[in-house]
Scaffold this motif. Structure first.
Motif, PDB file in Angstrom:
ATOM      1  N   GLU A 128      21.750   9.500  15.110  1.00 23.90           N
ATOM      2  CA  GLU A 128      21.531  10.873  14.588  1.00 23.90           C
ATOM      3  C   GLU A 128      22.105  10.964  13.267  1.00 23.90           C
ATOM      4  OE1 GLU A 128      23.140  13.675  17.595  1.00 23.90           O
ATOM      5  OE2 GLU A 128      21.553  14.957  17.258  1.00 23.90           O
ATOM      6  N   GLY A 129      21.550  11.966  12.338  1.00 25.52           N
ATOM      7  CA  GLY A 129      22.007  12.025  11.162  1.00 25.52           C
ATOM      8  C   GLY A 129      21.366  11.192  10.283  1.00 25.52           C
ATOM      9  N   GLU A 130      20.923  10.056  10.561  1.00 28.38           N
ATOM     10  CA  GLU A 130      20.131   9.063   9.596  1.00 28.38           C
ATOM     11  C   GLU A 130      18.784   9.650   9.257  1.00 28.38           C
ATOM     12  OE1 GLU A 130      22.313   4.885  10.802  1.00 28.38           O
ATOM     13  OE2 GLU A 130      20.173   5.203  11.667  1.00 28.38           O
ATOM     14  N   ASN A 131      18.154   9.073   8.256  1.00 33.74           N
ATOM     15  CA  ASN A 131      16.988   9.267   8.025  1.00 33.74           C
ATOM     16  C   ASN A 131      15.996   8.081   8.550  1.00 33.74           C
ATOM     17  OD1 ASN A 131      17.888  11.215   6.161  1.00 33.74           O
ATOM     18  ND2 ASN A 131      17.597   9.978   4.406  1.00 33.74           N
ATOM     19  N   ALA A 132      14.787   8.832   8.990  1.00 32.65           N
ATOM     20  CA  ALA A 132      13.683   8.020   9.590  1.00 32.65           C
ATOM     21  C   ALA A 132      12.559   7.942   8.486  1.00 32.65           C
ATOM     22  CB  ALA A 132      13.361   8.544  10.760  1.00 32.65           C
ATOM     23  N   THR A 133      11.910   6.727   8.252  1.00 34.56           N
ATOM     24  CA  THR A 133      10.784   6.678   7.436  1.00 34.56           C
ATOM     25  C   THR A 133       9.706   5.648   8.264  1.00 34.56           C
ATOM     26  OG1 THR A 133      12.173   6.712   5.605  1.00 34.56           O
ATOM     27  CG2 THR A 133       9.886   5.649   5.287  1.00 34.56           C
ATOM     28  N   MET A 134       8.400   6.473   8.534  1.00 31.63           N
ATOM     29  CA  MET A 134       7.377   5.675   9.066  1.00 31.63           C
ATOM     30  C   MET A 134       6.014   5.695   7.936  1.00 31.63           C
ATOM     31  SD  MET A 134       7.128   8.273  12.055  1.00 31.63           S
ATOM     32  CE  MET A 134       8.933   8.594  12.165  1.00 31.63           C
ATOM     33  N   ASN A 135       5.240   4.571   8.220  1.00 30.83           N
ATOM     34  CA  ASN A 135       4.379   4.385   7.162  1.00 30.83           C
ATOM     35  C   ASN A 135       2.988   4.297   8.003  1.00 30.83           C
ATOM     36  OD1 ASN A 135       6.236   3.809   4.879  1.00 30.83           O
ATOM     37  ND2 ASN A 135       6.787   2.453   6.275  1.00 30.83           N
ATOM     38  N   CYS A 136       1.890   4.750   7.307  1.00 34.53           N
ATOM     39  CA  CYS A 136       0.620   4.518   7.702  1.00 34.53           C
ATOM     40  C   CYS A 136      -0.413   4.261   6.644  1.00 34.53           C
ATOM     41  CB  CYS A 136       0.044   6.118   7.928  1.00 34.53           C
ATOM     42  SG  CYS A 136      -1.486   6.471   8.332  1.00 34.53           S
ATOM     43  N   SER A 137      -1.341   3.166   7.014  1.00 38.64           N
ATOM     44  CA  SER A 137      -2.295   2.691   5.895  1.00 38.64           C
ATOM     45  C   SER A 137      -3.535   2.923   6.724  1.00 38.64           C
ATOM     46  CB  SER A 137      -2.182   1.151   5.633  1.00 38.64           C
ATOM     47  OG  SER A 137      -2.039   0.557   6.949  1.00 38.64           O
ATOM     48  N   TYR A 138      -4.544   3.244   5.748  1.00 41.57           N
ATOM     49  CA  TYR A 138      -5.852   3.483   6.175  1.00 41.57           C
ATOM     50  C   TYR A 138      -6.915   2.660   5.141  1.00 41.57           C
ATOM     51  CZ  TYR A 138      -5.506   6.822   2.121  1.00 41.57           C
ATOM     52  OH  TYR A 138      -5.291   7.308   1.020  1.00 41.57           O
ATOM     53  N   LYS A 139      -8.205   2.644   5.644  1.00 40.47           N
ATOM     54  CA  LYS A 139      -9.093   1.718   5.191  1.00 40.47           C
ATOM     55  C   LYS A 139     -10.312   2.542   4.322  1.00 40.47           C
ATOM     56  CE  LYS A 139      -8.983  -1.560   8.823  1.00 40.47           C
ATOM     57  NZ  LYS A 139      -7.840  -1.092   9.574  1.00 40.47           N
ATOM     58  N   THR A 140     -10.397   3.845   4.392  1.00 39.03           N
ATOM     59  CA  THR A 140     -11.754   4.371   3.756  1.00 39.03           C
ATOM     60  C   THR A 140     -11.111   5.424   3.093  1.00 39.03           C
ATOM     61  OG1 THR A 140     -12.268   5.828   5.582  1.00 39.03           O
ATOM     62  CG2 THR A 140     -13.310   3.439   5.510  1.00 39.03           C
ATOM     63  N   SER A 141     -11.771   6.011   1.979  1.00 38.69           N
ATOM     64  CA  SER A 141     -11.441   7.100   1.453  1.00 38.69           C
ATOM     65  C   SER A 141     -11.407   8.288   2.210  1.00 38.69           C
ATOM     66  CB  SER A 141     -12.591   7.500   0.334  1.00 38.69           C
ATOM     67  OG  SER A 141     -12.625   6.658  -0.556  1.00 38.69           O
ATOM     68  N   ILE A 142     -10.525   9.495   1.789  1.00 38.96           N
ATOM     69  CA  ILE A 142      -9.978  10.536   2.868  1.00 38.96           C
ATOM     70  C   ILE A 142     -10.092  11.733   2.121  1.00 38.96           C
ATOM     71  CG2 ILE A 142      -8.624   8.970   4.466  1.00 38.96           C
ATOM     72  CD1 ILE A 142      -6.089  10.145   2.994  1.00 38.96           C
ATOM     73  N   LYS A 177      -3.919   3.404  -0.504  1.00 39.11           N
ATOM     74  CA  LYS A 177      -4.333   3.814   0.972  1.00 39.11           C
ATOM     75  C   LYS A 177      -3.271   3.842   1.928  1.00 39.11           C
ATOM     76  CE  LYS A 177      -9.371   2.925   0.616  1.00 39.11           C
ATOM     77  NZ  LYS A 177      -9.365   2.855  -0.901  1.00 39.11           N
ATOM     78  N   SER A 178      -2.224   4.676   1.525  1.00 42.20           N
ATOM     79  CA  SER A 178      -1.091   4.685   2.541  1.00 42.20           C
ATOM     80  C   SER A 178      -0.355   5.827   2.206  1.00 42.20           C
ATOM     81  CB  SER A 178       0.040   3.501   2.095  1.00 42.20           C
ATOM     82  OG  SER A 178       0.525   3.670   0.971  1.00 42.20           O
ATOM     83  N   SER A 179       0.249   6.382   3.355  1.00 40.64           N
ATOM     84  CA  SER A 179       1.164   7.486   3.398  1.00 40.64           C
ATOM     85  C   SER A 179       2.523   7.182   4.183  1.00 40.64           C
ATOM     86  CB  SER A 179       0.658   8.328   4.307  1.00 40.64           C
ATOM     87  OG  SER A 179       1.376   9.694   4.394  1.00 40.64           O
ATOM     88  N   SER A 180       3.582   7.976   3.692  1.00 37.71           N
ATOM     89  CA  SER A 180       4.841   7.775   4.506  1.00 37.71           C
ATOM     90  C   SER A 180       5.393   9.218   5.009  1.00 37.71           C
ATOM     91  CB  SER A 180       5.819   7.143   3.633  1.00 37.71           C
ATOM     92  OG  SER A 180       6.027   7.753   2.703  1.00 37.71           O
ATOM     93  N   LEU A 181       6.010   9.006   6.104  1.00 33.03           N
ATOM     94  CA  LEU A 181       6.501  10.430   6.542  1.00 33.03           C
ATOM     95  C   LEU A 181       8.059   9.838   6.762  1.00 33.03           C
ATOM     96  CD1 LEU A 181       6.475  13.184   7.972  1.00 33.03           C
ATOM     97  CD2 LEU A 181       6.385  11.850  10.379  1.00 33.03           C
ATOM     98  N   LEU A 182       8.697  10.749   6.049  1.00 31.29           N
ATOM     99  CA  LEU A 182      10.343  10.825   5.988  1.00 31.29           C
ATOM    100  C   LEU A 182      10.937  11.890   6.630  1.00 31.29           C
ATOM    101  CD1 LEU A 182      13.247   9.594   5.156  1.00 31.29           C
ATOM    102  CD2 LEU A 182      12.729  11.255   2.886  1.00 31.29           C
ATOM    103  N   ILE A 183      11.756  11.725   7.668  1.00 28.65           N
ATOM    104  CA  ILE A 183      12.434  12.757   8.493  1.00 28.65           C
ATOM    105  C   ILE A 183      13.824  12.747   7.942  1.00 28.65           C
ATOM    106  CG2 ILE A 183      13.185  13.731  10.529  1.00 28.65           C
ATOM    107  CD1 ILE A 183      10.651  12.379  11.991  1.00 28.65           C
ATOM    108  N   THR A 184      14.457  13.607   7.350  1.00 29.90           N
ATOM    109  CA  THR A 184      15.834  13.454   6.927  1.00 29.90           C
ATOM    110  C   THR A 184      16.699  14.121   7.989  1.00 29.90           C
ATOM    111  OG1 THR A 184      15.785  15.708   5.981  1.00 29.90           O
ATOM    112  CG2 THR A 184      15.286  13.533   4.480  1.00 29.90           C
TER     113      THR A 184
END
Lengths: 113, 114
Positions: free
Chosen positions: B15-29, B70-77
């Motif tokens: 608890e209190g730390e940051n969490a980062t998760m990533n997503c990659s995709y293949k085609t145009s969005i 072709k990637s995205s990241s979600l950061l939860i602080t």
């Protein structure tokens, strides 16, 4: 408040039975979707409907059919349930104006024995 | 094959730390969204980023999008125990009129320890 409801949270059926999963939304949404969710596979689209009586196959339609007789209700039918259809089933809806923002129901965990 | 591949598959933090998760995709969005799913429940929409946006904030959430990779990241602080859930990216590839058909990733399971 936006609401999508599913007829059962948990369901246990026997192999070969015909199974109906019901989904109702109260947001007057045009689009409705059925997914199944399995560990390690994420959500996979079974069928979707963009209007009353209209339906299109998703990625894994085999063994399933759907019915949409009224705008608010979308039913998923397993004609003859099999053990490999044991899964979590999620229903979702969205509007034509914001079609990509989907609202989900709580899910039905179906076990076929 | 899945349009969205998420990394890591599982993440455990204090608890209190940051969490980062990533997503990659293949085609145009057209856009990319992140959803949260609490154990045994349906998905809840968190945030959407359009293909012409690079970063977006919502409360403790920050989403980035790199269309060249072709990637995205979600950061939860400043994570909280209540953030414990599975997180899914979903891409709208368009071409399906108003149906809003999405392709979901396999998800990242986040555990936040109190």
């Amino acid at each position: 408040d936006v609401k999508v409801t599913q007829s059962s949270r948990y369901l246990v059926k026997r192999t070969g039975e015909k199974v109906f999963l019901e989904c109702v939304q109260d947001m007057d949404h045009e689009n409705m979707f059925w997914y199944r969710q399995d560990p390690g596979l994420g959500l996979r689209l079974i069928y979707f409907s963009y209007d009353v009586k209209m339906k299109e196959k998703g990625d894994i339609p085999e063994g399933y059919s759907v019915s949409r007789e009224k705008k608010e209700r979308f039913s998923l039918i397993l004609e003859s349930a099999s053990t490999n259809q044991t899964s979590m089933y999620l229903c979702a809806s969205s509007s034509w104006t914001v079609p990509y923002e989907q609202y989900f129901g709580p899910g039905t965990r179906l076990t076929v024995t | 094959s899945q349009q969205g591949e998420e990394d890591p598959q599982a993440l455990s933090i204090q608890e209190g730390e940051n969490a980062t998760m990533n997503c990659s995709y293949k085609t145009s969005i057209n856009n990319l969204q992140w959803y949260r799913q609490n154990s045994g429940r349906g998905l809840v929409h968190l945030i959407l980023i359009r293909s012409n946006e690079r970063e977006k904030h919502s409360g403790r959430l920050r989403v980035t999008l790199d269309t060249s990779k072709k990637s995205s990241s979600l950061l939860i602080t400043a994570s909280r125990a209540a953030d414990t859930a599975s997180y899914f990216c979903a891409t709208d590839v368009g071409g399906s009129g108003n149906t809003g058909k999405l392709i979901f990733g396999q998800g990242t399971t986040l555990q936040v320890k109190p």
